[in-house]
Design a protein around this motif. Structure first.
Motif, short mmCIF file in Angstrom:
data_model
loop_
_atom_site.label_atom_id
_atom_site.label_comp_id
_atom_site.label_asym_id
_atom_site.label_seq_id
_atom_site.Cartn_x
_atom_site.Cartn_y
_atom_site.Cartn_z
N THR A 342 5.86 9.91 -21.26
CA THR A 342 4.96 9.03 -20.51
C THR A 342 5.70 7.82 -19.95
OG1 THR A 342 3.17 9.70 -22.00
CG2 THR A 342 2.77 7.79 -20.60
N GLY A 343 6.55 7.21 -20.76
CA GLY A 343 7.25 6.02 -20.30
C GLY A 343 8.14 6.26 -19.11
N LYS A 344 8.61 7.49 -18.93
CA LYS A 344 9.48 7.80 -17.80
C LYS A 344 8.69 8.24 -16.57
CE LYS A 344 13.34 9.78 -18.65
NZ LYS A 344 14.29 8.79 -18.07
N VAL A 345 7.73 9.15 -16.79
CA VAL A 345 7.03 9.74 -15.65
C VAL A 345 6.02 8.78 -15.04
CG1 VAL A 345 5.11 10.79 -16.90
CG2 VAL A 345 6.03 11.93 -14.89
N ALA A 346 5.53 7.81 -15.83
CA ALA A 346 4.53 6.88 -15.30
C ALA A 346 5.10 6.01 -14.19
CB ALA A 346 3.98 6.01 -16.42
N ASN A 347 6.39 5.76 -14.24
CA ASN A 347 7.00 4.91 -13.21
C ASN A 347 6.96 5.55 -11.83
OD1 ASN A 347 8.57 2.56 -12.35
ND2 ASN A 347 10.28 3.99 -12.17
N ILE A 348 6.92 6.88 -11.78
CA ILE A 348 6.89 7.58 -10.50
C ILE A 348 5.60 7.28 -9.73
CG2 ILE A 348 7.18 9.84 -9.39
CD1 ILE A 348 9.60 8.94 -10.88
N GLN A 349 4.56 6.87 -10.44
CA GLN A 349 3.29 6.59 -9.76
C GLN A 349 3.39 5.44 -8.77
OE1 GLN A 349 0.05 6.31 -12.74
NE2 GLN A 349 -0.79 7.98 -11.53
N TYR A 350 4.33 4.54 -8.96
CA TYR A 350 4.49 3.42 -8.03
C TYR A 350 5.00 3.88 -6.67
CZ TYR A 350 3.71 0.20 -11.89
OH TYR A 350 3.15 -0.51 -12.93
N LEU A 351 5.39 5.13 -6.58
CA LEU A 351 5.81 5.67 -5.27
C LEU A 351 4.68 5.59 -4.26
CD1 LEU A 351 8.03 7.18 -3.66
CD2 LEU A 351 7.06 9.31 -4.55
N GLU A 352 3.45 5.72 -4.72
CA GLU A 352 2.30 5.64 -3.81
C GLU A 352 2.23 4.27 -3.13
OE1 GLU A 352 -2.61 5.57 -4.04
OE2 GLU A 352 -1.40 5.94 -5.84
N ALA A 353 2.47 3.19 -3.87
CA ALA A 353 2.43 1.85 -3.27
C ALA A 353 3.52 1.68 -2.23
CB ALA A 353 2.56 0.81 -4.38
N ALA A 354 4.71 2.19 -2.50
CA ALA A 354 5.79 2.08 -1.52
C ALA A 354 5.49 2.88 -0.27
CB ALA A 354 7.10 2.55 -2.16
N LEU A 355 4.92 4.09 -0.43
CA LEU A 355 4.58 4.90 0.74
C LEU A 355 3.49 4.23 1.59
CD1 LEU A 355 4.58 8.48 -0.84
CD2 LEU A 355 6.31 7.48 0.68
N ARG A 356 2.56 3.58 0.95
CA ARG A 356 1.51 2.88 1.70
C ARG A 356 2.09 1.73 2.52
NH1 ARG A 356 -4.08 2.48 -1.83
NH2 ARG A 356 -4.50 4.73 -1.92
N GLN A 357 3.06 1.04 1.96
CA GLN A 357 3.69 -0.04 2.71
C GLN A 357 4.48 0.50 3.89
OE1 GLN A 357 3.23 -3.34 2.32
NE2 GLN A 357 1.70 -2.75 0.78
N PHE A 358 5.19 1.59 3.70
CA PHE A 358 5.89 2.24 4.80
C PHE A 358 4.91 2.64 5.90
CE2 PHE A 358 9.49 3.30 1.83
CZ PHE A 358 10.47 2.61 2.55
N TRP A 359 3.78 3.20 5.51
CA TRP A 359 2.78 3.63 6.48
C TRP A 359 2.19 2.46 7.24
CZ3 TRP A 359 0.98 7.46 9.24
CH2 TRP A 359 -0.30 7.36 9.79
N SER A 360 1.87 1.39 6.54
CA SER A 360 1.29 0.21 7.21
C SER A 360 2.29 -0.41 8.19
CB SER A 360 0.86 -0.82 6.17
OG SER A 360 1.98 -1.27 5.43
N LEU A 361 3.56 -0.42 7.82
CA LEU A 361 4.57 -0.96 8.73
C LEU A 361 4.74 -0.06 9.95
CD1 LEU A 361 7.31 -2.12 6.18
CD2 LEU A 361 5.66 -3.54 7.40
N ALA A 362 4.70 1.24 9.75
CA ALA A 362 4.83 2.16 10.89
C ALA A 362 3.60 2.15 11.77
CB ALA A 362 5.10 3.58 10.38
N LEU A 363 2.42 1.93 11.16
CA LEU A 363 1.18 1.95 11.93
C LEU A 363 1.00 0.68 12.75
CD1 LEU A 363 -1.40 3.64 12.44
CD2 LEU A 363 -2.47 2.37 10.57
#
Length: 396
Positions: A342-363
């Protein structure tokens, strides 16, 4: 005596000839050898008799399984092969499943921003989503002939998982309505951290220094995203409190405490997902149990706290698509927690926040601010380090 000896020799010769000689015996040694080979040959190779004997029982059955696997792989499409490889074909499958789950959640946010034409209450949206998840998980389990409920031990875990997940989601919806947007998102972003802490407490999992550093780096990245909004909204709250237009000051603090409790319940739910998926060896059971409990609970909350809004055709279509995507995201999340710590795989969830920022900047096509760049950079570095370190060697 000589005559008697010769007669006895003749008699003995006759006896020996009677024992060795046979009427059906071949006249030559070559014919005898050929006959013996014909009699032994069926024992060595007889394709018409698939009987188990001492010659076939000692051979391993690995080659036929490999041939069947190659045959199935040749008949499946490349997309199916990729999905199977992500699901259970790599030692990185746990991390890949969580990354794919975060990507699906990101796509859900994109579809919501693009096609949202009607304001639907949050509890009604949650009720629709949980109902679709319940139906899809039930059909999947029935089609695969899997039991809906496991043993008594597994049932207790699944019940607690459904209860904690439902409480976390209900409180988050309440906080999202009572708190400013940035504060609610930041509190919800603390769920991976709470999941790692709860896994250390309840599941006795190792929480390494690299895991702590990765989680802290990602969470600070989220704080950088909303730093300006948090400062601005904090000033607005203080202004409302000073002018007495804001309700009681304790309400805001109470909502923040509820949001923190929601994160704790969400982290506990992650631990129970991992425990239930490993105990039952079926991550879909955790999704089904959550839908079975959360669907009526969200329906009751919709009836009590909100006015029902009849959605239009386009809104219904979008809600169905988002619910189906949420189902696959939940299944992949459960699979990722089943395979990886859990301690390792839970960190991957923050990828969603980074992708949203990329999308907002591109949009928006607006020059990114320094805070957004730093936040994206922190999350990307943290997630890449987690993927580079890879799963633990003792992973099952």
């Amino acid at each position: 005596m000589a005559t008697a000896s010769s007669e006895s020799n003749d008699a003995s010769d006759q006896v020996i000839e009677l024992i060795v000689r046979d009427a059906s015996a071949p006249s030559s040694d070559a014919e005898a050898d050929a006959d013996d080979k014909d009699q032994i040959a069926p024992l060595l190779s007889n394709p018409e008799r698939p009987k188990i004997n001492i010659f076939t029982a000692s051979y391993p059955r690995r080659k036929p399984r490999d041939e069947v696997t190659r045959l199935l792989e040749s008949e499946t499409s490349p997309f199916t092969q990729v999905i199977l490889w992500v699901w259970n074909g790599s030692r990185y499958s746990g991390l890949l499943c969580m990354a794919l789950s975060s990507t699906i959640y990101f796509l859900m946010g994109v579809l919501t921003n693009i096609f949202s034409v009607q304001a639907i209450p949050l509890f009604e949206t949650a009720f629709t989503r949980c109902t679709i998840i319940l139906i899809l998980s039930y059909l999947w389990l029935r089609r695969s002939e899997q039991p809906l409920f496991g043993t008594s031990h597994v049932r207790i875990i699944l019940l607690l998982r459904a209860l904690t997940g439902c409480i976390s989601m209900s409180i988050f919806v309440y906080c999202f309505q009572r708190l400013p947007f940035s504060q609610a998102i930041v509190l919800n972003s603390a769920i991976p951290i709470m999941a790692s802490i709860m896994a250390r407490v309840f599941l006795h999992e190792k929480l390494k220094v690299a895991d702590i550093a990765s989680l802290a780096c990602s969470f600070f990245g989220v704080l950088f995203f909303f730093r300006e909004m948090l400062a601005t909204e904090g000033q607005l709250v203080k202004a409302k409190q000073a002018s007495n237009t804001y309700a009681k000051t304790g309400h805001h603090i109470f909502a923040i405490l509820l949001g923190l409790f929601s994160s704790i319940m969400g982290g506990t739910s992650y631990c129970l997902i991992r425990a239930g998926a490993k105990a039952s060896d079926q991550p879909l059971l955790t999704v089904f149990s959550f839908g079975l409990f959360a669907s009526p609970a969200m329906g009751i909350c919709t009836y009590i706290f909100e006015d029902f809004v009849l959605p239009g055709f386009q809104s219904i279509l979008i809600m169905l698509v988002l619910s189906i995507l949420a189902f696959f995201a939940e299944v992949l999340l459960a699979r990722g927690l089943q395979l990886e710590r859990t301690g390792k795989v839970a960190n991957i969830q923050y990828l969603e926040a980074a992708l949203r920022q990329f999308w907002s900047l591109a949009l928006t096509r607006v020059a990114p601010s320094f805070d957004h760049l730093v936040g994206v950079l922190l999350i990307v570095i943290s997630v890449c380090c987690t993927m580079y370190i890879g799963p633990d060697k003792e992973m099952e």
